[in-house]
Scaffold this motif. Structure first.
Motif, PDB file in Angstrom:
ATOM      1  N   ALA A 187       0.827  -1.205   0.000  1.00 15.21           N
ATOM      2  CA  ALA A 187       0.000   0.000   0.000  1.00 15.21           C
ATOM      3  C   ALA A 187       0.864   1.259   0.000  1.00 15.21           C
ATOM      4  O   ALA A 187       2.092   1.187  -0.051  1.00 15.21           O
ATOM      5  CB  ALA A 187      -0.924  -0.013   1.225  1.00 15.21           C
ATOM      6  N   GLU A 188       0.211   2.420   0.060  1.00 18.09           N
ATOM      7  CA  GLU A 188       0.886   3.710   0.140  1.00 18.09           C
ATOM      8  C   GLU A 188       0.775   4.252   1.555  1.00 18.09           C
ATOM      9  O   GLU A 188      -0.255   4.091   2.213  1.00 18.09           O
ATOM     10  CB  GLU A 188       0.267   4.700  -0.850  1.00 18.09           C
ATOM     11  CG  GLU A 188       0.416   4.284  -2.306  1.00 18.09           C
ATOM     12  CD  GLU A 188      -0.179   5.321  -3.255  1.00 18.09           C
ATOM     13  OE1 GLU A 188      -0.702   6.341  -2.755  1.00 18.09           O
ATOM     14  OE2 GLU A 188      -0.128   5.094  -4.474  1.00 18.09           O
ATOM     15  N   LEU A 189       1.833   4.917   2.021  1.00 19.56           N
ATOM     16  CA  LEU A 189       1.878   5.441   3.375  1.00 19.56           C
ATOM     17  C   LEU A 189       1.887   6.966   3.369  1.00 19.56           C
ATOM     18  O   LEU A 189       2.755   7.589   2.748  1.00 19.56           O
ATOM     19  CB  LEU A 189       3.133   4.925   4.099  1.00 19.56           C
ATOM     20  CG  LEU A 189       3.329   5.380   5.544  1.00 19.56           C
ATOM     21  CD1 LEU A 189       2.206   4.875   6.433  1.00 19.56           C
ATOM     22  CD2 LEU A 189       4.686   4.906   6.071  1.00 19.56           C
ATOM     23  N   ASP A 190       0.915   7.568   4.054  1.00 18.23           N
ATOM     24  CA  ASP A 190       0.869   9.013   4.238  1.00 18.23           C
ATOM     25  C   ASP A 190       1.336   9.334   5.653  1.00 18.23           C
ATOM     26  O   ASP A 190       0.692   8.927   6.637  1.00 18.23           O
ATOM     27  CB  ASP A 190      -0.549   9.544   4.036  1.00 18.23           C
ATOM     28  CG  ASP A 190      -0.943   9.588   2.572  1.00 18.23           C
ATOM     29  OD1 ASP A 190      -0.060   9.411   1.719  1.00 18.23           O
ATOM     30  OD2 ASP A 190      -2.137   9.799   2.282  1.00 18.23           O
ATOM     31  N   VAL A 191       2.458  10.039   5.761  1.00 17.57           N
ATOM     32  CA  VAL A 191       3.018  10.401   7.065  1.00 17.57           C
ATOM     33  C   VAL A 191       2.605  11.837   7.366  1.00 17.57           C
ATOM     34  O   VAL A 191       2.966  12.759   6.639  1.00 17.57           O
ATOM     35  CB  VAL A 191       4.549  10.262   7.060  1.00 17.57           C
ATOM     36  CG1 VAL A 191       5.105  10.590   8.441  1.00 17.57           C
ATOM     37  CG2 VAL A 191       4.959   8.849   6.647  1.00 17.57           C
ATOM     38  N   ASP A 215      12.129  14.107   7.949  1.00 14.62           N
ATOM     39  CA  ASP A 215      13.030  13.311   7.098  1.00 14.62           C
ATOM     40  C   ASP A 215      13.972  12.460   7.942  1.00 14.62           C
ATOM     41  O   ASP A 215      14.294  11.319   7.578  1.00 14.62           O
ATOM     42  CB  ASP A 215      13.848  14.232   6.185  1.00 14.62           C
ATOM     43  CG  ASP A 215      13.017  14.819   5.054  1.00 14.62           C
ATOM     44  OD1 ASP A 215      11.965  14.237   4.745  1.00 14.62           O
ATOM     45  OD2 ASP A 215      13.435  15.852   4.494  1.00 14.62           O
ATOM     46  N   GLU A 216      14.402  13.000   9.079  1.00 13.97           N
ATOM     47  CA  GLU A 216      15.282  12.243   9.965  1.00 13.97           C
ATOM     48  C   GLU A 216      14.561  11.020  10.529  1.00 13.97           C
ATOM     49  O   GLU A 216      15.138   9.927  10.607  1.00 13.97           O
ATOM     50  CB  GLU A 216      15.775  13.139  11.098  1.00 13.97           C
ATOM     51  CG  GLU A 216      16.780  12.460  12.020  1.00 13.97           C
ATOM     52  CD  GLU A 216      17.314  13.402  13.078  1.00 13.97           C
ATOM     53  OE1 GLU A 216      17.923  12.913  14.054  1.00 13.97           O
ATOM     54  OE2 GLU A 216      17.111  14.627  12.945  1.00 13.97           O
ATOM     55  N   ARG A 217      13.285  11.197  10.894  1.00 15.50           N
ATOM     56  CA  ARG A 217      12.515  10.061  11.407  1.00 15.50           C
ATOM     57  C   ARG A 217      12.253   9.023  10.318  1.00 15.50           C
ATOM     58  O   ARG A 217      12.168   7.824  10.588  1.00 15.50           O
ATOM     59  CB  ARG A 217      11.179  10.542  11.989  1.00 15.50           C
ATOM     60  CG  ARG A 217      11.309  11.384  13.233  1.00 15.50           C
ATOM     61  CD  ARG A 217       9.991  11.522  13.966  1.00 15.50           C
ATOM     62  NE  ARG A 217       8.970  12.245  13.240  1.00 15.50           N
ATOM     63  CZ  ARG A 217       8.820  13.566  13.259  1.00 15.50           C
ATOM     64  NH1 ARG A 217       9.671  14.315  13.967  1.00 15.50           N
ATOM     65  NH2 ARG A 217       7.853  14.160  12.602  1.00 15.50           N
ATOM     66  N   LEU A 218      12.149   9.507   9.092  1.00 11.90           N
ATOM     67  CA  LEU A 218      11.837   8.608   7.982  1.00 11.90           C
ATOM     68  C   LEU A 218      13.056   7.891   7.417  1.00 11.90           C
ATOM     69  O   LEU A 218      12.902   6.899   6.692  1.00 11.90           O
ATOM     70  CB  LEU A 218      11.156   9.388   6.847  1.00 11.90           C
ATOM     71  CG  LEU A 218       9.672   9.681   7.021  1.00 11.90           C
ATOM     72  CD1 LEU A 218       9.187  10.640   5.936  1.00 11.90           C
ATOM     73  CD2 LEU A 218       8.866   8.377   6.961  1.00 11.90           C
ATOM     74  N   ALA A 219      14.239   8.357   7.733  1.00 13.09           N
ATOM     75  CA  ALA A 219      15.452   7.786   7.131  1.00 13.09           C
ATOM     76  C   ALA A 219      15.548   6.271   7.322  1.00 13.09           C
ATOM     77  O   ALA A 219      15.815   5.534   6.357  1.00 13.09           O
ATOM     78  CB  ALA A 219      16.689   8.493   7.674  1.00 13.09           C
ATOM     79  N   THR A 222      12.909   4.543   4.945  1.00 13.42           N
ATOM     80  CA  THR A 222      13.239   4.524   3.517  1.00 13.42           C
ATOM     81  C   THR A 222      14.404   3.587   3.234  1.00 13.42           C
ATOM     82  O   THR A 222      14.497   3.010   2.153  1.00 13.42           O
ATOM     83  CB  THR A 222      13.559   5.945   3.023  1.00 13.42           C
ATOM     84  OG1 THR A 222      14.586   6.517   3.840  1.00 13.42           O
ATOM     85  CG2 THR A 222      12.321   6.830   3.106  1.00 13.42           C
ATOM     86  N   ALA A 223      15.295   3.429   4.216  1.00 15.75           N
ATOM     87  CA  ALA A 223      16.405   2.490   4.041  1.00 15.75           C
ATOM     88  C   ALA A 223      15.896   1.051   4.067  1.00 15.75           C
ATOM     89  O   ALA A 223      16.370   0.195   3.308  1.00 15.75           O
ATOM     90  CB  ALA A 223      17.449   2.706   5.135  1.00 15.75           C
ATOM     91  N   LYS A 224      14.935   0.780   4.941  1.00 17.88           N
ATOM     92  CA  LYS A 224      14.391  -0.567   5.065  1.00 17.88           C
ATOM     93  C   LYS A 224      13.464  -0.915   3.914  1.00 17.88           C
ATOM     94  O   LYS A 224      13.466  -2.043   3.414  1.00 17.88           O
ATOM     95  CB  LYS A 224      13.631  -0.696   6.400  1.00 17.88           C
ATOM     96  CG  LYS A 224      13.094  -2.091   6.675  1.00 17.88           C
ATOM     97  CD  LYS A 224      12.414  -2.133   8.038  1.00 17.88           C
ATOM     98  CE  LYS A 224      11.889  -3.533   8.358  1.00 17.88           C
ATOM     99  NZ  LYS A 224      11.226  -3.573   9.707  1.00 17.88           N
ATOM    100  N   TYR A 225      12.675   0.067   3.473  1.00 16.85           N
ATOM    101  CA  TYR A 225      11.697  -0.156   2.396  1.00 16.85           C
ATOM    102  C   TYR A 225      11.907   0.877   1.286  1.00 16.85           C
ATOM    103  O   TYR A 225      11.149   1.845   1.167  1.00 16.85           O
ATOM    104  CB  TYR A 225      10.269  -0.052   2.930  1.00 16.85           C
ATOM    105  CG  TYR A 225       9.921  -1.032   4.024  1.00 16.85           C
ATOM    106  CD1 TYR A 225       9.948  -2.409   3.794  1.00 16.85           C
ATOM    107  CD2 TYR A 225       9.560  -0.588   5.300  1.00 16.85           C
ATOM    108  CE1 TYR A 225       9.618  -3.311   4.789  1.00 16.85           C
ATOM    109  CE2 TYR A 225       9.234  -1.484   6.310  1.00 16.85           C
ATOM    110  CZ  TYR A 225       9.272  -2.843   6.041  1.00 16.85           C
ATOM    111  OH  TYR A 225       8.938  -3.738   7.031  1.00 16.85           O
ATOM    112  N   PRO A 226      12.939   0.713   0.470  1.00 19.74           N
ATOM    113  CA  PRO A 226      13.243   1.731  -0.547  1.00 19.74           C
ATOM    114  C   PRO A 226      12.149   1.889  -1.595  1.00 19.74           C
ATOM    115  O   PRO A 226      12.070   2.943  -2.237  1.00 19.74           O
ATOM    116  CB  PRO A 226      14.549   1.210  -1.171  1.00 19.74           C
ATOM    117  CG  PRO A 226      14.580  -0.258  -0.857  1.00 19.74           C
ATOM    118  CD  PRO A 226      13.920  -0.394   0.472  1.00 19.74           C
ATOM    119  N   ASP A 227      11.302   0.866  -1.767  1.00 17.86           N
ATOM    120  CA  ASP A 227      10.255   0.947  -2.783  1.00 17.86           C
ATOM    121  C   ASP A 227       8.909   1.378  -2.211  1.00 17.86           C
ATOM    122  O   ASP A 227       7.929   1.484  -2.963  1.00 17.86           O
ATOM    123  CB  ASP A 227      10.093  -0.413  -3.479  1.00 17.86           C
ATOM    124  CG  ASP A 227      11.349  -0.841  -4.236  1.00 17.86           C
ATOM    125  OD1 ASP A 227      12.031   0.059  -4.772  1.00 17.86           O
ATOM    126  OD2 ASP A 227      11.651  -2.047  -4.276  1.00 17.86           O
TER     127      ASP A 227
END
Length: 348
Positions: A187-191, A215-219, A222-227
């Protein structure tokens, strides 16, 4: 030990609890987990309010037990219809206390919410006994109707998930679990970050500070789930109203709860039951105690025990026959306006 292979769902005979069973069974099937369906009652103090089924005689444990078995047989029919392995359990004791204790032993508990009365009110009604605020595992609260009393359809596939994000430990854990949940569905994630209403987000420097923190919290995500498709939103306003609006076009809203104080406290203090009471999609709550207990387990020595509840003292497995097909169809029509159409499509 925590049972991470099973989802626990609480039922009380209300259509709201059967709708929660449907959601839990659908999710359990998707992720390959089993289901434990629990009906709780306490005698004599809560005998008259623990069930929606007609209660016969206050203090008559046999009657209460029979009512519980009937409730479980209907819930089992909902789970069986989706091909999910479901055990049925009876719990004796005050539901609000027992479910908090049971939460020590599970990785997810699902309950329905109809606003007032029955199990939902006992578990959600007050800050002191609020299961989502004080549980030791995440809680999914499944709504039954919207504010106008309209019965809502629950999608069997998750396509959009919203998560309220802040920099608390439980807010960060909520973000991680939201990403895991979203990724499992493709699915898509809205933060969504909600800042005080008097914040001037038109000021580029002010907005940049919030964006940088997000962005720091999301880093790590995004590393774990790049897609993973992630949409970031920063809004000035009221957290409850913002996330309630998000519930209208998302299949799940995920939030952290610290019990009181801060951004997450706004969602779960005495006025904040707003999100749980007004959301039109399921709300996935990540409680403070869960995050703290996770940290304790991670820090514990290999031979050091972390406190869990004794399941044998709290629950009794009671095998029941599933309700008849006619009863199952009636329940489906009462929990989802599109149930018949969905069932027909599935059977084609």
């Amino acid at each position: 030990m925590v049972n991470d292979k099973t989802i626990l769902v609480g039922v009380d005979g209300s259509h709201a609890s059967y709708k929660a069973t449907w959601w839990a069974a659908n999710y359990a099937k998707h992720v390959g987990l089993s289901l434990q369906i629990v009906c709780a009652y306490s005698l004599p103090s809560y005998a008259a309010v623990s069930f929606d089924a007609t209660y016969t005689a206050m203090g008559d444990d046999n009657a209460a037990h029979a009512d519980a078995q009937e409730i479980l047989s209907k819930a089992k029919a909902i789970a069986d219809e989706q091909g999910v392995d479901a055990q049925t359990l009876i719990v004796t004791g005050d539901p609000s206390s027992v479910f908090v204790e049971l939460s020590r032993n599970y990785s997810l508990i699902v309950i329905g919410n109809r606003g007032k009365g029955g199990l939902a009110e006992r578990l959600l009604g007050t800050t002191s006994s609020s299961l989502p605020a004080y549980a030791y595992c995440p809680i999914v609260v499944v709504p039954y109707t919207d504010d106008e009393g309209n019965l809502m359809h629950l999608n069997n596939v998750i396509t959009r998930v919203a998560v309220g994000s802040d920099d608390t430990k439980w807010g960060i854990r909520a973000l991680q679990l939201a990403a895991d949940f979203t990724n499992s569905w493709g699915a898509e994630l809205d933060v969504i970050t909600v800042v005080p209403s008097n914040t001037n987000l038109e000021d580029a420097d002010v907005r940049h500070q919030f964006e940088e923190a997000l962005d720091e919290r999301l880093a790590p995500i995004t590393a774990k789930y790049p897609d993973l498709k992630i949409r970031k939103t920063i809004v000035a306003g009221n957290a409850v109203e913002t996330l309630t609006r998000a519930s209208r076009d998302h299949d799940m809203v995920v939030v952290g709860s610290c019990g009181r104080g801060g951004f997450t406290g706004l969602l779960f203090n005495s006025t904040s039951q707003g999100l749980l009471q007004h959301s039109v999609s399921p709300v996935y709550v990540v409680p403070r105690k869960f995050v703290e207990t996770e940290a304790s387990r991670a820090a514990a020595e290999p031979d050091q025990d972390v406190q869990t509840a004794s399941i044998d003292e709290l629950v009794k497995e009671v095998p029941v026959d599933r309700a008849g097909e006619d009863v199952e169809r009636e329940i489906e029509s009462n929990i989802d306006p599109q149930a018949a159409a969905y069932r027909d499509r599935r059977n084609d």
